[in-house]
Design a protein around this motif. Structure first.
Motif, PDB file in Angstrom:
ATOM      1  N   LEU A 108       0.819  -1.199   0.000  1.00 56.08           N
ATOM      2  CA  LEU A 108       0.000   0.000   0.000  1.00 56.08           C
ATOM      3  C   LEU A 108       0.857   1.256   0.000  1.00 56.08           C
ATOM      4  O   LEU A 108       0.540   2.242  -0.687  1.00 56.08           O
ATOM      5  CB  LEU A 108      -0.927  -0.019   1.214  1.00 56.08           C
ATOM      6  CG  LEU A 108      -1.944   1.125   1.324  1.00 56.08           C
ATOM      7  CD1 LEU A 108      -2.887   1.116   0.127  1.00 56.08           C
ATOM      8  CD2 LEU A 108      -2.735   1.014   2.624  1.00 56.08           C
ATOM      9  N   ALA A 109       1.974   1.246   0.730  1.00 59.37           N
ATOM     10  CA  ALA A 109       2.865   2.402   0.749  1.00 59.37           C
ATOM     11  C   ALA A 109       3.518   2.612  -0.607  1.00 59.37           C
ATOM     12  O   ALA A 109       3.742   3.768  -1.023  1.00 59.37           O
ATOM     13  CB  ALA A 109       3.928   2.225   1.825  1.00 59.37           C
ATOM     14  N   CYS A 110       3.847   1.540  -1.305  1.00 56.12           N
ATOM     15  CA  CYS A 110       4.418   1.685  -2.647  1.00 56.12           C
ATOM     16  C   CYS A 110       3.410   2.325  -3.598  1.00 56.12           C
ATOM     17  O   CYS A 110       3.770   3.160  -4.430  1.00 56.12           O
ATOM     18  CB  CYS A 110       4.874   0.328  -3.173  1.00 56.12           C
ATOM     19  SG  CYS A 110       6.293  -0.381  -2.309  1.00 56.12           S
ATOM     20  N   GLU A 111       2.141   1.908  -3.497  1.00 56.13           N
ATOM     21  CA  GLU A 111       1.127   2.493  -4.369  1.00 56.13           C
ATOM     22  C   GLU A 111       0.924   3.970  -4.089  1.00 56.13           C
ATOM     23  O   GLU A 111       0.657   4.755  -5.008  1.00 56.13           O
ATOM     24  CB  GLU A 111      -0.186   1.730  -4.200  1.00 56.13           C
ATOM     25  CG  GLU A 111      -0.128   0.272  -4.642  1.00 56.13           C
ATOM     26  CD  GLU A 111      -1.411  -0.459  -4.360  1.00 56.13           C
ATOM     27  OE1 GLU A 111      -2.334   0.194  -3.799  1.00 56.13           O
ATOM     28  OE2 GLU A 111      -1.506  -1.665  -4.681  1.00 56.13           O
ATOM     29  N   GLN A 112       1.060   4.372  -2.820  1.00 52.46           N
ATOM     30  CA  GLN A 112       0.844   5.769  -2.439  1.00 52.46           C
ATOM     31  C   GLN A 112       2.134   6.578  -2.387  1.00 52.46           C
ATOM     32  O   GLN A 112       2.109   7.736  -1.945  1.00 52.46           O
ATOM     33  CB  GLN A 112       0.149   5.823  -1.083  1.00 52.46           C
ATOM     34  CG  GLN A 112      -1.209   5.138  -1.065  1.00 52.46           C
ATOM     35  CD  GLN A 112      -1.834   5.133   0.318  1.00 52.46           C
ATOM     36  OE1 GLN A 112      -1.238   5.587   1.296  1.00 52.46           O
ATOM     37  NE2 GLN A 112      -3.067   4.612   0.403  1.00 52.46           N
ATOM     38  N   SER A 113       3.256   5.982  -2.800  1.00 53.40           N
ATOM     39  CA  SER A 113       4.564   6.658  -2.838  1.00 53.40           C
ATOM     40  C   SER A 113       4.949   7.194  -1.463  1.00 53.40           C
ATOM     41  O   SER A 113       5.468   8.320  -1.328  1.00 53.40           O
ATOM     42  CB  SER A 113       4.541   7.807  -3.867  1.00 53.40           C
ATOM     43  OG  SER A 113       4.242   7.305  -5.151  1.00 53.40           O
ATOM     44  N   ARG A 114       4.730   6.428  -0.428  1.00 50.43           N
ATOM     45  CA  ARG A 114       5.093   6.834   0.929  1.00 50.43           C
ATOM     46  C   ARG A 114       6.238   6.011   1.499  1.00 50.43           C
ATOM     47  O   ARG A 114       6.614   6.190   2.653  1.00 50.43           O
ATOM     48  CB  ARG A 114       3.878   6.687   1.859  1.00 50.43           C
ATOM     49  CG  ARG A 114       2.730   7.621   1.545  1.00 50.43           C
ATOM     50  CD  ARG A 114       1.638   7.561   2.607  1.00 50.43           C
ATOM     51  NE  ARG A 114       0.970   6.270   2.635  1.00 50.43           N
ATOM     52  CZ  ARG A 114       1.111   5.381   3.608  1.00 50.43           C
ATOM     53  NH1 ARG A 114       1.925   5.636   4.625  1.00 50.43           N
ATOM     54  NH2 ARG A 114       0.470   4.224   3.571  1.00 50.43           N
TER      55      ARG A 114
END
Length: 654
Positions: A260-266
């Motif tokens: 999920l963090a990869c998808e949101q660039s976090r």
């Protein structure tokens, strides 16, 4: 649909006898059940069915063949393919018959001595909600054999419907029946997976997962997995020991969050360290890459970061966020009011991997149910009222009736003597009625007491009553108490060391507590009496047995044996048996002999074992004939502490 290829022995000498024996006896029989043969399969007198080795045993299994099964030919195709109903199993073969199929395959396989293992076995399985027809199943079998290059090879296929998934066993001969060449089965798994995708499209089966998939244009492509497979060591740990591996825990806790963090660039270094720390994990550089480890066991096993998620490998993180950055501190020492980072979960290697999420949900549900159960009990106690038997009103009713009778006598009877006599009769009736009422009240109170209504039920009794009504939370509470008692019993069992000698008695025989100068007497809540020597258990009286433990020196060992003999002498000795190491048991018996010779208080050391008692009597006779002076008793009863005196022994000690 999908395919399963059972593994074979690596030495190319597959033992179908062992395999079929294991599969055919996989259903466990209860010891209380009688062993009987199925109806209709009794062999004739003096005859016994023997399966043909190799192909015969495999054919027997896939056809569910037993002793003298009833076979019925259903159909024969122009190509010579037969369909045979063997019991409840429908089979198909291209041999002359199902009964001779094993012999035909074995004879064909013998024509190629270079082929050490000519048996090929695979299974076609359909999903649980599918029920394909026999024509579709056998068509799938023939297409699969044709794709493997075994179109003309001998085979036997059997449909099994005794499980949740309809499946078909295919046993084929790798040796060609005319050319006697063995078919090469290289890459057979991929070939069969491709067959499944084609059959799903052609015959309308449900699409299943596999190593190959078919696109919308009908082209086959290998299935690519975004996430790497589990390391071999982690998979073996979870399969064979049923314990969760560090890899499995890390994947379960952080993989979804990282995706999920990869998808949101976090995704960056501080965020990744924070996520891992909240789950009890850490990240460090190791062997030129990144490794995830357990914060509570840093020196233990670690997992490659790329196995947990490809996005947190060292090259990927370096390309995304720059060089490796160590984990920041969990708190700010300059500003303590900022607080510190909390750890919500941690890795527990002793937990089972099976159904972890389900067990956690059930555990939480049980906790909530027990809280509700306790609240219901508190409400019951708060609203409980003692049953009103109307004792005072019932006695007053009898008294009022007596008063009415006297008033009636006073108004109707004019003779004073007769009136006085009638008054006495009324008093007698009153006393009789009150006595009967007391007996009735006693019975009513007893009935209330038996029913548990005379006073509010205790927590345990109330839970038992609710469990009888079928309350699931009450049943769970009762089982929890039972588990706690078992665990406490195991802990108490582990508290005692391994005894050298054990003296067993008849149940119900108890001895008083003894006080000696050498031992410290300690009484436990369960009635166990422990005699300590230098703070360690030396002799323990459990009631039905006395355990004697190893001593640091010979003098302490003598004290322990004398005390065990004294505890035995204060019992009847009807079923007393000394067990344990031979030397330790002999020392206890010798202490009993010394006790019999030195103490004459009506208690005698005796055992029920004839051989041991013969040793005791022989030793007593030898010491008594030696004319050795006797001494006072070594251990005195707690009821006679004034005679607690020890003197030196003149008897020789072993």
């Amino acid at each position: 649909m999908n395919v399963v290829i059972p593994p074979k022995r690596r030495d190319r000498k597959t033992s179908f006898k062992k395999l079929v024996s294991y599969v055919s006896t996989r259903e466990e029989n209860r010891h209380s059940e009688a062993v009987v043969k199925p109806d209709g399969v009794y062999p004739p007198s003096g005859e016994e069915y023997v399966a043909t080795p190799g192909f015969g045993q495999l054919v027997d299994y896939v056809g569910r063949k037993r002793v003298a099964p009833k076979t019925q030919i259903v159909s024969i195709s122009p190509e010579g393919i037969q369909r045979v109903l063997c019991g409840e199993v429908l089979c198909e073969t291209n041999c002359f018959s199902l009964d001779t199929a094993a012999a035909e395959m074995n004879m064909t396989a013998m024509q190629n001595p270079r082929c050490k293992d000519a048996v090929y076995h695979f299974i076609l399985s359909w999903q649980q909600d599918e029920d394909p027809t026999p024509d579709a199943i056998f068509a799938s079998v023939r297409y699969s054999l044709q794709s493997l290059g075994m179109k003309e090879h001998q085979y036997v296929a059997a449909i099994h419907r005794d499980t949740d998934n309809v499946h078909c066993h295919i046993s084929a001969n790798r040796v060609h029946p005319t050319t006697f060449r063995a078919q090469n089965m290289w890459n057979d798994a991929d070939t069969l997976q491709k067959c499944c995708r084609v059959l799903e499209r052609d015959l309308g089966f449900k699409v299943d997962n596999g190593s190959w998939h078919m696109d919308e244009y009908g082209d086959l492509h290998r299935t690519h997995h975004d996430m790497p497979s589990a390391p071999r060591g982690a998979a073996r740990r979870e399969i064979f020991s049923d314990r969760e591996s560090l890899y499995g825990y890390a994947v379960r806790e952080v993989r979804q969050g990282i995706s999920l963090a990869c998808e949101q660039s976090r995704l960056d270094w501080p965020w990744l360290h924070k996520l891992l720390y909240t789950r009890g994990l850490g990240l460090r550089e190791q062997h030129g890459g990144l490794a995830v480890y357990d914060l509570f066991n840093p020196d233990g096993v670690s997992v490659k970061a790329s196995d947990v998620h490809p996005a947190i490998s060292l090259p990927a993180m370096t390309h995304r966020c720059g060089g490796f950055q160590a984990a920041p501190p969990v708190c700010n020492p300059d500003r303590l009011e900022d607080g510190m980072l909390g750890m919500y979960n941690n890795y527990l290697p002793q937990l089972h991997v099976r159904d972890q999420d389900i067990r956690r949900e059930r555990r939480e549900a049980r906790a909530i149910a027990r809280e509700i159960l306790r609240a219901r009990f508190e409400a019951y106690r708060a609203g409980w009222e003692k049953p009103d038997l109307r004792v005072r009103a019932r006695f007053q009713q009898i008294s009022s009736h007596c008063i009415v009778m006297k008033a009636h006598v006073r108004d109707t009877v004019r003779d004073p003597l007769l009136r006085k006599l009638m008054y006495r009769v009324a008093e007698f009736e009153k006393m009789k009625a009150m006595a009967e009422l007391r007996l009735q009240l006693r019975e009513e109170r007893s009935a209330l007491s038996d029913a548990g209504l005379s006073r509010p039920l205790s927590w345990k009794r109330w839970v038992e009553k609710e469990a009888l009504r079928g309350d699931v939370a009450a049943l769970s509470q009762l089982r929890g108490w039972a588990y706690r008692q078992k665990r406490r019993a195991r802990q108490q069992k582990n508290d005692w060391p391994e005894p050298n000698a054990v003296i067993h008695y008849e149940p119900g025989e108890d001895a008083p507590t003894f006080i000696t100068r050498e031992h410290e007497t300690r009484l436990l809540h369960d009635g166990t009496v422990s005699y300590l020597l230098d703070g360690k258990p030396a002799v323990t009286d459990f009631g039905d047995r006395v355990e004697v433990y190893a001593a640091p020196d010979s003098q302490a060992d003598r004290f322990n044996n004398d005390l065990a003999a004294e505890l035995t002498a204060w019992r009847s000795g009807d079923n007393a048996v000394v067990k344990g190491e031979r030397t330790a048991a002999n020392r206890v018996l010798y202490s009993g002999v010394i006790r019999n010779l030195t103490k004459h208080d009506g208690h005698v050391f005796t055992v029920s074992d004839r051989q041991q008692m013969a040793i005791v009597r022989a030793t007593q006779d030898n010491l008594r004939n030696g004319e050795v002076k006797t001494d006072p008793r070594q251990a005195e009863s707690a009821q006679r502490d004034d005679l607690n005196v020890r003197s030196k022994r003149d008897f020789p000690r072993p």
